[in-house]
Motif scaffolding. Structure first.
Motif, PDB file in Angstrom:
ATOM      1  N   TYR A 330     -17.252   3.311 -11.713  1.00 18.30           N
ATOM      2  CA  TYR A 330     -16.107   2.316 -12.744  1.00 18.30           C
ATOM      3  C   TYR A 330     -16.810   1.953 -13.777  1.00 18.30           C
ATOM      4  CZ  TYR A 330     -12.847  -0.840 -14.464  1.00 18.30           C
ATOM      5  OH  TYR A 330     -12.202  -1.277 -15.292  1.00 18.30           O
ATOM      6  N   SER A 332     -16.609  -0.739 -17.217  1.00 21.90           N
ATOM      7  CA  SER A 332     -15.515  -1.320 -17.952  1.00 21.90           C
ATOM      8  C   SER A 332     -15.688  -1.191 -19.375  1.00 21.90           C
ATOM      9  CB  SER A 332     -16.111  -2.879 -17.862  1.00 21.90           C
ATOM     10  OG  SER A 332     -18.123  -3.119 -19.003  1.00 21.90           O
ATOM     11  N   THR A 333     -14.499  -1.941 -19.923  1.00 23.67           N
ATOM     12  CA  THR A 333     -13.932  -1.459 -21.692  1.00 23.67           C
ATOM     13  C   THR A 333     -15.197  -1.741 -22.357  1.00 23.67           C
ATOM     14  OG1 THR A 333     -11.915  -1.306 -21.567  1.00 23.67           O
ATOM     15  CG2 THR A 333     -12.819  -1.286 -23.493  1.00 23.67           C
TER      16      THR A 333
END
Length: 363
Positions: A330, A332-333
């Motif tokens: 994952y 983050s933006t």
């Protein structure tokens, strides 16, 4: 598994980049050696070519003086024929003068100095133009200099009879009999045009913008790409105007009868430059030759290719390091925007860098 693959690719990329750096350093060393060798060979070729031409003049003057030292007496017609034939033996000769001491030619002739002008193909008597025994005349140094210096090369001057800038090699000859035996009888002088030395320099391969020059023992320019400098400029003028201490030192060393070379960055063209200097043994004249590295090696394209390889490889290494650092499921933006920005910046930087190299020359 993916992380291990990334580690492996990163290690391979770093190793390859290290190899490219090592290869670039070795290549640069070889190019520096090659430029030095080519520059030294070209300078030596120019020196040998000039020295050969001047030595030929000296040898001819010695032979002619030996004839005049002999016991054979020449009539005016025979002497003029001899001067004419001797003038034709060497292409670099502009003319030959045989000048006699006062009343040495005959008891009724104060001065006699026939000069054969090869260009005009005729004999001219210099004694009708000026008194060549006058020590105060600069144009008479080809004769009067023998009194104190013996055989010698004369500093360049504008010849009144030949109507051009010349230099002379003067060789004395002496009485061989009678009460004046061993005393100076006259001087035989070989006059050379300074233009021939410029032609010699132009005949060599000095690159697109390299140049060479020849100067006298006192620094007066005898040959230079700028014709207006010949006979009017001195190496001391270059020293006064030169901003580089390295080049100033080279000029000073050259005038001190030393030889060598210096490397510096040309301030106008922003290019690495080599300047070689040496002496001409036959005359103690000096030669200076300037080369630009890229003209000697023609390696500009190879340098560009190596710069591009280094740039692409280090970019790949940086991207792989980022991939290793952010290797997780994952992101983050912010992290995604950051990776996109960095990747795009690296791509654009390489595009601009390659474009720059294609439109410029390496230094």
């Amino acid at each position: 598994m993916v992380r291990n693959i990334l580690y492996f690719l990163t290690l391979i990329s770093i190793t390859f980049f290290a190899y490219l750096v090592f290869d670039f350093i070795q290549f640069s060393k070889k190019q520096n050696t090659l430029t030095y060798t080519k520059g030294k060979q070209s300078t030596a070729a120019l020196q040998q070519k000039i020295n050969k031409k001047l030595t030929e003049v000296i040898n001819e003057a010695v032979q002619f003086a030996d004839l005049l030292n002999g016991k054979v007496s020449y009539s005016k017609e025979n002497l003029e024929e001899l001067i004419t034939s001797k003038s034709m033996k060497l292409p670099q000769i502009l003319g030959i003068t045989v000048a006699f001491e006062p009343y040495a030619w005959s008891n009724s002739t104060a001065l006699y100095a026939p000069y054969y002008d090869k260009k005009q193909q005729k004999i001219t008597e210099i004694n009708t133009a000026y008194n060549y025994t006058d020590k105060a005349l600069k144009t008479a140094q080809w004769y009067t200099g023998v009194y104190t210096r013996g055989a010698h090369w004369v500093e360049p001057y504008y010849a009144q009879v030949a109507q051009t800038l010349v230099s002379d090699y003067s060789m004395p000859f002496y009485y061989s009999t009678g009460t004046k035996k061993g005393m100076l009888k006259g001087v035989v002088t070989y006059t050379i045009s300074l233009r021939s030395f410029t032609d010699m320099i132009h005949s060599l391969s000095l690159g697109k913008i390299g140049f060479g020059f020849v100067c006298s023992a006192k620094g007066t320019l005898l040959a230079h790409p700028i014709n207006e400098y010949i006979g009017t400029k001195n190496v001391h003028d270059f020293i006064d105007k030169e901003s580089s201490t390295t080049v100033k030192h080279a000029y000073t060393e050259m005038l001190s009868n030393r030889k060598g070379h210096v490397s510096y960055m040309d301030p106008e063209r922003k290019k690495k430059t080599l300047f070689f200097y040496d002496n001409v043994p036959a005359t103690h004249w000096k030669i200076g030759v300037q080369f630009f590295r890229e003209d000697l090696t023609q390696s500009d394209a190879l340098y560009k290719r190596k710069y591009i390889n280094l740039s692409l490889t280090i970019s790949l290494v940086f991207v792989l390091l980022l991939a290793v650092f952010y290797n997780r499921d994952y992101l983050s933006t912010t992290e995604m925007w950051y990776l996109s920005f960095v990747s795009t910046s690296i791509l654009m930087a390489n595009i601009f860098w390659i474009g720059y190299l294609q439109h410029t020359r390496t230094k």
